[in-house]
Design a protein around this motif. Sequence first.
Motif, PDB file in Angstrom:
ATOM      1  N   VAL A 170     -24.578  25.408  18.728  1.00  0.00           N
ATOM      2  CA  VAL A 170     -23.653  25.819  18.203  1.00  0.00           C
ATOM      3  C   VAL A 170     -22.436  26.093  19.437  1.00  0.00           C
ATOM      4  N   LEU A 175     -19.509  25.456  14.539  1.00  0.00           N
ATOM      5  CA  LEU A 175     -20.194  24.102  14.207  1.00  0.00           C
ATOM      6  C   LEU A 175     -21.193  23.980  14.490  1.00  0.00           C
ATOM      7  N   MET A 176     -21.997  23.469  13.739  1.00  0.00           N
ATOM      8  CA  MET A 176     -23.789  22.969  14.324  1.00  0.00           C
ATOM      9  C   MET A 176     -24.893  22.145  14.241  1.00  0.00           C
ATOM     10  N   SER A 198     -24.416  24.576   6.810  1.00  0.00           N
ATOM     11  CA  SER A 198     -23.677  23.849   8.351  1.00  0.00           C
ATOM     12  C   SER A 198     -22.408  23.061   7.534  1.00  0.00           C
TER      13      SER A 198
END
Length: 418
Positions: A170, A175-176, A198
Amino acid sequence: MNTLRVKFAVLLVVAIVAVVGLLTVLLFYLLGPPKRAERALDGVAMQVETTLQLTSKGLGGVTLRDEPASGRVYRRTTKKLREELKTRGLDLPVTVSRAKRHAPLIVSIPIDDKGWLWMPTSGMPPSGPPWKALFRWLTVIALGAAVIAVFVSNRMVRPLALLEKAVASVGPDGLMPELPERGSAEVRATAKALNSLSARLKRAMESRMRLVAAAGHDMRTPITRMRLRAEFVQDHDERDKWLEDLDELERIADSAIMLVREETGNAAPELLRLDELVGAIGTELKDQKLDITCKTLNPTTVRASRFKLNRALRNLIINAATHGVRARVSVEGDGTTARVIIEDDGPGIPGELIHQVFEPFFRADPARRQDIPGAGLGLTIAYEIVSRAGGRIAIANRPGGGLLQTVELPEAETEADS
């Protein structure tokens, strides 16, 4: 190690060894333990006795040797065989030996003064208690089970390891990356849930940024109208107060828009000399009549956006020079991490509030009047910029008074170093 992989492996090893061990013990109970060598010696003693009887009657075809059979002598078995012969009235110094590992056991029997008779024998169990053989058997089972368990647990946990790696990746924006939805049903469900989370988080952050940017932009129009109306206020003191408040509102709007740009911007990083950048900022701010001293500027190179990092360091140094009376700046590096250290002589920040310094619009004393220009977003913007560059900012009160701001960035490898 307290990991799922190790727990799976230990569970499989314990299960396999426990099942095999219980079956072995059950077979021992039903069939009885294997005979020990000492318990099987009565048959050997009978053979020795029969052989002596035959040789005493002068039967031919028997070859005598000058000495006992060579090889390893089994002393414990020899002792037990002699004791068994004594119970039969034969006090003979027989020996039990083996020439090679897989050769048959040889019982050497003295025949009066004529020599030694070598009598091969087979089918004797190994000497020693049967529990040694059981222990060796279970050891082999445990080693085999461990190999199988490690292989199986790695295959089972591999999708979870991919999930762990993805979650660990991340970025500073929170955000991933999208996870592959494959593997077992549980892993696919987990990956799908994380991808959905996400996506929702990204939409929520973008919505928040659009809201802040729109609010900051829309504030400019009423601020401009209010500024025009304030010019017509007859009382000079009252007009100055109105204009001062409007300036502060305009700074807040501009800072909010700038914060959105920092969180959504994606400027390409470049190699830059951190010491030269800090030196240029210090010279520029000195010209603006700020008390700033550049102490030690060791040559260090980092990879970041020059424009953004310049803004972050300016915010921190201006914060030290205004709220902290004067700023002392130094740059150092250890080959891995580059550090910008900023010290001031101000009052510091109360210990119970210092963890809030990077929150938007933070005030150490919310009740005080804003007599220093600023919207309270300088540290927030600096934190966003440095975090996106892969670094961190630490702020602490100095033991002798004042504030200590430390910016750490990964030191980049230059062409001369490679």
